[in-house]
Design a protein around this motif. Structure first.
Motif, PDB file in Angstrom:
ATOM      1  N   PHE A  60       0.733  -1.191   0.103  1.00 20.57           N
ATOM      2  CA  PHE A  60       0.101   0.144   0.234  1.00 20.57           C
ATOM      3  C   PHE A  60       0.703   1.248  -0.051  1.00 20.57           C
ATOM      4  O   PHE A  60       0.538   2.224  -0.631  1.00 20.57           O
ATOM      5  CB  PHE A  60      -1.062   0.088   1.231  1.00 20.57           C
ATOM      6  N   ALA A  61       2.117   1.173   0.520  1.00 24.03           N
ATOM      7  CA  ALA A  61       2.907   2.443   0.606  1.00 24.03           C
ATOM      8  C   ALA A  61       2.961   2.858  -0.819  1.00 24.03           C
ATOM      9  O   ALA A  61       3.083   4.144  -1.095  1.00 24.03           O
ATOM     10  CB  ALA A  61       4.039   2.053   1.191  1.00 24.03           C
ATOM     11  N   GLU A  62       3.256   1.903  -1.578  1.00 18.70           N
ATOM     12  CA  GLU A  62       3.792   2.450  -3.061  1.00 18.70           C
ATOM     13  C   GLU A  62       2.486   2.650  -3.790  1.00 18.70           C
ATOM     14  O   GLU A  62       2.477   3.484  -4.537  1.00 18.70           O
ATOM     15  CB  GLU A  62       4.412   1.236  -3.858  1.00 18.70           C
ATOM     16  N   GLU A  63       1.277   1.927  -3.371  1.00 18.29           N
ATOM     17  CA  GLU A  63       0.043   2.101  -4.027  1.00 18.29           C
ATOM     18  C   GLU A  63      -0.199   3.814  -4.046  1.00 18.29           C
ATOM     19  O   GLU A  63      -0.894   4.437  -4.743  1.00 18.29           O
ATOM     20  CB  GLU A  63      -0.932   1.254  -3.636  1.00 18.29           C
ATOM     21  N   GLU A  65       1.780   6.268  -3.301  1.00 13.43           N
ATOM     22  CA  GLU A  65       2.781   7.189  -3.882  1.00 13.43           C
ATOM     23  C   GLU A  65       2.153   7.058  -5.238  1.00 13.43           C
ATOM     24  O   GLU A  65       2.148   7.942  -6.096  1.00 13.43           O
ATOM     25  CB  GLU A  65       4.164   6.417  -3.836  1.00 13.43           C
ATOM     26  N   ASP A  66       1.959   5.818  -5.948  1.00 14.82           N
ATOM     27  CA  ASP A  66       1.697   5.742  -7.451  1.00 14.82           C
ATOM     28  C   ASP A  66       0.205   6.512  -7.635  1.00 14.82           C
ATOM     29  O   ASP A  66       0.002   6.954  -8.830  1.00 14.82           O
ATOM     30  CB  ASP A  66       1.333   4.297  -7.727  1.00 14.82           C
ATOM     31  N   ALA A  67      -0.843   6.619  -6.656  1.00 14.19           N
ATOM     32  CA  ALA A  67      -1.978   7.129  -7.033  1.00 14.19           C
ATOM     33  C   ALA A  67      -1.978   8.757  -7.204  1.00 14.19           C
ATOM     34  O   ALA A  67      -2.806   9.470  -8.075  1.00 14.19           O
ATOM     35  CB  ALA A  67      -3.046   7.179  -5.703  1.00 14.19           C
ATOM     36  N   VAL A  68      -0.644   9.199  -6.823  1.00  9.83           N
ATOM     37  CA  VAL A  68      -0.461  10.805  -6.943  1.00  9.83           C
ATOM     38  C   VAL A  68      -0.580  11.164  -8.461  1.00  9.83           C
ATOM     39  O   VAL A  68      -1.329  12.262  -8.997  1.00  9.83           O
ATOM     40  CB  VAL A  68       0.604  11.479  -6.329  1.00  9.83           C
TER      41      VAL A  68
END
Length: 455
Positions: A60-63, A65-68
């Protein structure tokens, strides 16, 4: 009436033992299953199920970040380890109860105590009661291995304890290069833990395709995981609330925890198999034939305790085949070739069939088709991550010998590719299959150019 108390006595209520007990009971056998810990075995209680839940959590941490890149904001995001542990435990409790219900619904008797072998047809329970059975099935699985000769080995944890830590360490040292070590490295790193992986071999994931190994190692380094290959642990010492780790080259560093994932050993200690004359392999696994039968005709074994292919679906298939053969009147052998496999690393690995090295050792002509590309999602997320796909093909017959993927949802793809490869699909069959667009998997049916070394 039989002179035995049971037709089948199963020692170990893991995936293989439970499946064997359920199927045998459905055939009308009088079945008892003994378990000293919890029903469900390694996979359900302290293995693949909680591990996959942890993998989800760590992504989720990367998710966020990717959502931005897709227009979302990700402010004030936080993670609570205790909440994950609590919810994981609730799910494991649910599955434990489900396994018990399924056993009882099938008509098997569950005995919640340790059982050991007393003879070819006799089992001794921890309560002191002896029971007899026409057949005994050993399904006790395997346990994590920690080298006892290593100074400070008692300070290390294994995957068993990793699921129950009171708190996350700020830094962890993971020892090993197999799939368990790789998966936990991704989990801890994704949850914000500084992660160091120590492996004595030249490259992680020995036995997997070399291109996949190199690709995953590169992607793990991008995520901040420190890989120290050709290294090994010399000693471990207590240091404050953590440990100090010294390597065989003299290098030393501190960590909050050190975790060993250096393989698993069959659970046969104190099981009494020697009393019955059961033959063991050089690695102390139960030696069995193609029907999972030991040298003692009444004693069988399935799953990791036999050290054949140590995967949960394999144990389940072996347990089912045993019950079909012994109690169902069928002649069922388990085919241990062409087993689809997933490693829930980050990014994920899915594989089926021969590696390039294995293919070149067994076939005169081998064609390689491979591609590396940036997943569509990351065109907007901006993340520096690439997918690798590779087909290994018999150059004479055009049959696909192996398929290897490192990228999102690789495990899901491997399951379906396993059907095609098992059926003997040719590269021309892949070429003739219409692509699903836009997907990553369409690359598998659009690969046309053979890869040439050095090109």
């Amino acid at each position: 009436m039989s002179s035995f108390d049971y037709d089948l006595f199963v020692i170990g209520a893991g995936s293989g033992g439970v499946r064997a007990g359920r199927i045998a009971a459905r055939y009308g056998a009088r079945v008892a299953v003994a378990e000293e810990y919890r029903v469900g075995g390694t996979c359900v209680i302290r293995g693949c199920v909680p591990k996959k839940l942890f993998v989800y959590a760590s992504k989720f941490a990367e998710e966020f970040e990717d959502a931005v890149g897709f227009g979302w904001t990700s402010e004030k995001v936080s993670f609570d380890w205790a909440t994950l542990i609590e919810n994981k435990d609730k799910e494991i409790d649910r599955l434990n109860k489900a396994y018990i219900r399924n056993l009882e619904a099938a008509g098997a008797e569950l005995i919640l105590e340790r059982a050991v072998v007393e003879g070819p047809n006799t089992v001794l329970l921890a309560s002191g009661r002896k029971v007899t059975a026409r057949y005994v099935l050993v399904a006790t699985g395997a346990a994590p291995f920690v080298p006892r000769h290593l100074p400070g080995h008692d300070l290390a944890i294994t995957s068993n304890e990793a699921f129950h830590l009171d708190r996350l360490p700020s830094r962890i040292c993971i020892v090993g290069g197999g799939y368990i070590a790789i998966e936990f490295a991704g989990i801890f790193s994704g949850l914000g833990v500084e992660t160091v992986l120590i492996y004595r071999g030249e490259q992680i994931l020995r036995g997997f395709d070399d291109d996949i190994r190199e690709h995953l190692a590169g992607e793990m380094k991008k995520k901040g995981i420190e890989l120290r290959t050709r290294s090994d642990i010399a000693s471990i010492e207590r240091s404050g609330t953590g440990v100090r780790v010294t390597l065989n080259d003299g290098a030393a560093f501190g960590a909050g925890q050190i975790m060993f994932a250096t393989g698993r050993i069959p659970n046969v200690t104190g099981l009494g198999l020697d009393k019955a004359g059961v033959e063991m392999t050089p690695h102390m696994a139960v030696k069995v034939n193609a029907y999972s039968q030991s040298n003692v005709p009444s004693i069988y074994a399935v799953g990791d305790v036999t050290n054949r292919v140590n995967l949960t679906p394999v144990a389940i298939r072996e347990g089912h085949a045993f019950a079909d053969t012994v109690f169902g009147g069928k002649d069922v052998k388990v085919d241990h070739s062409l087993i689809p496999t997933a490693v829930f690393s980050q990014p994920e690995i899915g594989t089926i069939g021969l590696t390039e090295t294995e293919a070149r050792q067994g076939f005169k002509a081998v064609d390689i088709y491979k591609t590396s590309f940036r997943p569509m999602k990351h065109t907007l997320s901006g993340r520096d991550e690439r997918t690798l796909m590779k087909l290994v093909v018999d150059g004479d017959s055009d049959r696909v010998l192996g398929c290897h993927i490192c990228g999102p949802d690789a495990g899901e793809m491997a399951q379906l590719l396993g059907i095609a490869v098992r059926l003997g699909a040719k590269k021309s069959d892949f070429d003739a299959t219409m692509a699903v667009h836009p997907t990553a998997s369409e690359e598998l049916v659009t690969l046309r150019e053979k890869w040439v070394a050095g090109k």
